[in-house]
Design a protein around this motif. Structure first.
Motif, short mmCIF file in Angstrom:
data_model
loop_
_atom_site.label_atom_id
_atom_site.label_comp_id
_atom_site.label_asym_id
_atom_site.label_seq_id
_atom_site.Cartn_x
_atom_site.Cartn_y
_atom_site.Cartn_z
N GLU A 22 -21.81 -4.56 -0.83
CA GLU A 22 -20.44 -4.66 -0.30
C GLU A 22 -19.96 -3.26 0.08
OE1 GLU A 22 -16.05 -6.38 -1.74
OE2 GLU A 22 -17.77 -6.45 -3.09
N LYS A 23 -19.39 -3.16 1.30
CA LYS A 23 -19.01 -1.85 1.83
C LYS A 23 -17.56 -1.90 2.30
CE LYS A 23 -21.04 -0.53 5.69
NZ LYS A 23 -22.05 -0.02 6.66
N ILE A 32 -3.69 -1.14 -6.74
CA ILE A 32 -5.10 -1.46 -6.55
C ILE A 32 -5.37 -1.63 -5.06
CG2 ILE A 32 -6.91 -3.18 -6.96
CD1 ILE A 32 -5.71 -3.71 -9.69
N LEU A 33 -6.28 -0.84 -4.52
CA LEU A 33 -6.61 -0.92 -3.10
C LEU A 33 -7.61 -2.03 -2.83
CD1 LEU A 33 -6.97 2.93 -2.38
CD2 LEU A 33 -4.96 1.47 -2.05
N PHE A 34 -8.66 -2.08 -3.64
CA PHE A 34 -9.66 -3.15 -3.55
C PHE A 34 -10.61 -3.04 -4.73
CE2 PHE A 34 -11.06 0.38 -0.82
CZ PHE A 34 -12.30 0.68 -1.36
N GLU A 35 -11.52 -4.02 -4.83
CA GLU A 35 -12.53 -4.03 -5.88
C GLU A 35 -13.89 -4.25 -5.24
OE1 GLU A 35 -11.58 -6.72 -9.07
OE2 GLU A 35 -9.43 -6.47 -8.77
N GLU A 76 -7.65 10.53 7.21
CA GLU A 76 -6.85 10.23 6.01
C GLU A 76 -7.34 11.09 4.84
OE1 GLU A 76 -5.57 5.56 6.46
OE2 GLU A 76 -7.47 6.00 5.50
N GLU A 77 -6.41 11.42 3.97
CA GLU A 77 -6.80 12.08 2.72
C GLU A 77 -6.00 11.46 1.59
OE1 GLU A 77 -5.50 16.21 2.31
OE2 GLU A 77 -4.73 16.08 4.35
N LYS A 78 -6.67 11.20 0.51
CA LYS A 78 -5.97 10.58 -0.62
C LYS A 78 -6.72 10.85 -1.92
CE LYS A 78 -6.30 6.50 1.35
NZ LYS A 78 -6.33 5.04 1.67
N ASP A 79 -5.94 10.83 -2.99
CA ASP A 79 -6.52 10.90 -4.33
C ASP A 79 -6.67 9.47 -4.84
OD1 ASP A 79 -6.67 13.78 -5.02
OD2 ASP A 79 -4.52 13.71 -4.62
N ILE A 80 -7.85 9.13 -5.27
CA ILE A 80 -8.09 7.77 -5.77
C ILE A 80 -8.63 7.80 -7.19
CG2 ILE A 80 -8.47 6.77 -3.48
CD1 ILE A 80 -11.49 6.86 -4.07
N ILE A 81 -8.42 6.70 -7.87
CA ILE A 81 -8.96 6.51 -9.22
C ILE A 81 -9.98 5.39 -9.16
CG2 ILE A 81 -8.42 5.75 -11.57
CD1 ILE A 81 -5.60 6.95 -11.16
N LEU A 82 -11.15 5.63 -9.71
CA LEU A 82 -12.18 4.60 -9.82
C LEU A 82 -12.28 4.17 -11.28
CD1 LEU A 82 -15.03 6.08 -7.57
CD2 LEU A 82 -13.13 4.61 -6.91
N GLU A 83 -12.07 2.87 -11.52
CA GLU A 83 -12.18 2.32 -12.87
C GLU A 83 -13.28 1.28 -12.86
OE1 GLU A 83 -7.55 2.29 -14.49
OE2 GLU A 83 -8.53 0.44 -13.91
N THR A 117 -16.26 -2.12 -9.91
CA THR A 117 -15.42 -0.94 -9.76
C THR A 117 -14.10 -1.29 -9.08
OG1 THR A 117 -17.34 0.53 -9.63
CG2 THR A 117 -15.27 1.38 -8.75
N VAL A 118 -13.01 -0.89 -9.69
CA VAL A 118 -11.66 -1.10 -9.14
C VAL A 118 -11.18 0.24 -8.57
CG1 VAL A 118 -9.28 -1.72 -9.69
CG2 VAL A 118 -11.15 -2.90 -10.82
N VAL A 119 -10.63 0.21 -7.35
CA VAL A 119 -10.17 1.43 -6.68
C VAL A 119 -8.64 1.42 -6.64
CG1 VAL A 119 -10.34 2.85 -4.61
CG2 VAL A 119 -12.24 1.35 -5.25
N ARG A 120 -8.03 2.47 -7.18
CA ARG A 120 -6.57 2.59 -7.21
C ARG A 120 -6.12 3.83 -6.45
NH1 ARG A 120 -3.89 -0.36 -11.21
NH2 ARG A 120 -5.25 -1.32 -12.78
N ASP A 121 -4.93 3.74 -5.87
CA ASP A 121 -4.28 4.92 -5.30
C ASP A 121 -3.66 5.70 -6.46
OD1 ASP A 121 -1.94 6.51 -4.24
OD2 ASP A 121 -2.76 5.77 -2.35
N LYS A 122 -3.99 6.97 -6.58
CA LYS A 122 -3.53 7.75 -7.74
C LYS A 122 -2.00 7.88 -7.77
CE LYS A 122 -3.99 12.27 -9.93
NZ LYS A 122 -4.46 13.65 -9.75
N GLU A 123 -1.38 8.03 -6.59
CA GLU A 123 0.07 8.24 -6.55
C GLU A 123 0.84 6.99 -6.91
OE1 GLU A 123 1.67 10.03 -3.07
OE2 GLU A 123 0.18 11.63 -3.01
#
Length: 333
Positions: free
Chosen positions: A116-117, A107-110, A151-158, A97-103
Motif C-alpha cells: 500500500e502506497k 490522523i492523516l491515514f493508516e 509541502e513540508e510537515k512534521d509527522i508522527i508515525l505510530e 502504522t498510523v500517520v498523524r500530523d504533529k501540529e
C-alpha cells in the motif's frame, strides 16, 4: 529482535520537492531570427510516499532518519522540452502504522496492507513555459510560471501491532511465559512486574500447517487509560487484535475482580474494544487441586455469563492444546 530495537513511535520531518521553472526560451535557428516561444514546462517536484512492508515489525529503521526530503523538479528547456520530475522518496513502514500530523494530532491515514502506497507530502507542480502564453496579440511572451513550492510537515508515525490474539493482563500474570510456550518467540521472562516493556509477537503453529499471530502486550495497571504506568504507550496495540485473551493467575485474590478491572481500563481507553471477542484464561492452574478448581468453575459460571474461560498452566503444559483449539475456533467461526 531485541527489546531495545522495537520502536513503535517516531517523529520525522518530510519535505517534497519544489516544481521546476517554466522556460522563457524563444526559438532560434539559422535563417529564423525571430522564432516564436518554445519554452517547455518545469518538472514536478518529487513526492514523499509511505509504503507498507509486511517484512517490517518495527519503526527502528526510522529512529535516526529525522529529515526526509524529495528532490526538486528540473526547469523547462527549449523546443518545448519538459524538465525532469524530482526523485520521489519512499519510506517503508510496517503494517499497522498510523500517520498523524504533529501540529494538529489529526490522523492523516493508516497503512494496513503490503505494498500500500500513500503520499504524505505532495511534490510542487512545475511551472508552465512561455509557449502556453502565446496569443495573437502577444506572439513573443517573455515570461513563464515559476514552479510551486512542495509541502513540508512534521509527522508522527505510530505502530499499532497487527496480531490475531492480544494477551491482556496485569504485570506478572504469565503472559510472556504463555507466549514462549505457545510460539517460538523468546520474550524476556522474570519474576517481577513490567518485565515486558515492548510488545512481543509470536506465531502459533496450528494443525494442518495453519497458524495465527499472538501478541504479548505490556501489563495493564489500574488507571492505565489515564496514562498511568505504561498507559497509552501499549493500549493502542490492543486496538488491532480481533480476539483478546485476558490472562489472570489462579493465585489472584479475586479472579472476577481482576478481569473486571482489565475490561474497565480497555473501555475507558476505547469503548469499541468491548466489541472484540474475549476469552478469560486462568494461568498457573497447576497450583489448584481438583476441589478448588471445581469451586472456581462454579463461581465463574455464575458471574461470567457470556465470556468463555479456560484453565491452563504454561509451565506444566496443561490445557495448551485446548487453548489453541478455542482460539482457532474464535478466529475462524
Amino acid at each position: 529482535m531485541t527489546e531495545g530495537n522495537f520502536v513503535d513511535y517516531v517523529k520525522i520531518y518530510v519535505q517534497s520537492g519544489k516544481g521546476g521553472r517554466g522556460s522563457t526560451h524563444l526559438h532560434r535557428e539559422k535563417f529564423i531570427e525571430k522564432g516564436g516561444p518554445d519554452g517547455g514546462d518545469g518538472g514536478r517536484g518529487g513526492h514523499v510516499y509511505l509504503v507498507g512492508n509486511k517484512e517490517l515489525w518495527t519503526l527502528f529503521h526510522l529512529k535516526f532518519a529525522r529529515h526526509i526530503k524529495a528532490t526538486h523538479g528540473g526547469d523547462g528547456g527549449s523546443d518545448r522540452s519538459t524538465g525532469a520530475d524530482g526523485e520521489d522518496k519512499f519510506i517503508e513502514v510496517p503494517l499497522g502504522t498510523v500517520v498523524r500530523d504533529k501540529e494538529t494530532n489529526e490522523i492523516l491515514f493508516e497503512i494496513t496492507e503490503h505494498g500500500e502506497k500513500k503520499i504524505v507530502a505532495l511534490g510542487g507542480k512545475g511551472g508552465l513555459g512561455n509557449w502556453h502564453f502565446r496569443s495573437s496579440t502577444n506572439q513573443t511572451p517573455r515570461y513563464a510560471q515559476p514552479g510551486l513550492q512542495g509541502e513540508e510537515k512534521d509527522i508522527i508515525l505510530e505502530l499499532k501491532v497487527l496480531a490475531d490474539v492480544g494477551l491482556v493482563g496485569f504485570p506478572n500474570a504469565g503472559k510472556s511465559t504463555l507466549l514462549s510456550v505457545m510460539t517460538s518467540a523468546k520474550p524476556k521472562i522474570a519474576d517481577y512486574p513490567f518485565t515486558t516493556l515492548k510488545p512481543n509477537l509470536g506465531i502459533v503453529q496450528y494443525r494442518d500447517f495453519r497458524s495465527f499471530v499472538m501478541a504479548d502486550i505490556p501489563g495493564i495497571i489500574e488507571g492505565a487509560a489515564e496514562g498511568k504506568g505504561l498507559g497509552h504507550y501499549f493500549l493502542r496495540h490492543i486496538e488491532r487484535n480481533s480476539t483478546l485473551l485476558f490472562l489472570v493467575p489462579a493465585d489472584a485474590p479475586d479472579i472476577r475482580k481482576e478481569y473486571d478491572i482489565l475490561v474497565n481500563e480497555l473501555e475507558k481507553y476505547n469503548p469499541e474494544m468491548l466489541d472484540k471477542q474475549r476469552l478469560l484464561v486462568i494461568s498457573k492452574s497447576d497450583m489448584l487441586d481438583d476441589e478448588l478448581k471445581a469451586e472456581l468453575k462454579k463461581e465463574l459460571d455464575k458471574t461470567l455469563k457470556k465470556v468463555p474461560y479456560l484453565f491452563i498452566s504454561s509451565v506444566a503444559q496443561q490445557g495448551l492444546v485446548e487453548l489453541k483449539d478455542k482460539l482457532w475456533q474464535m478466529l475462524n467461526p
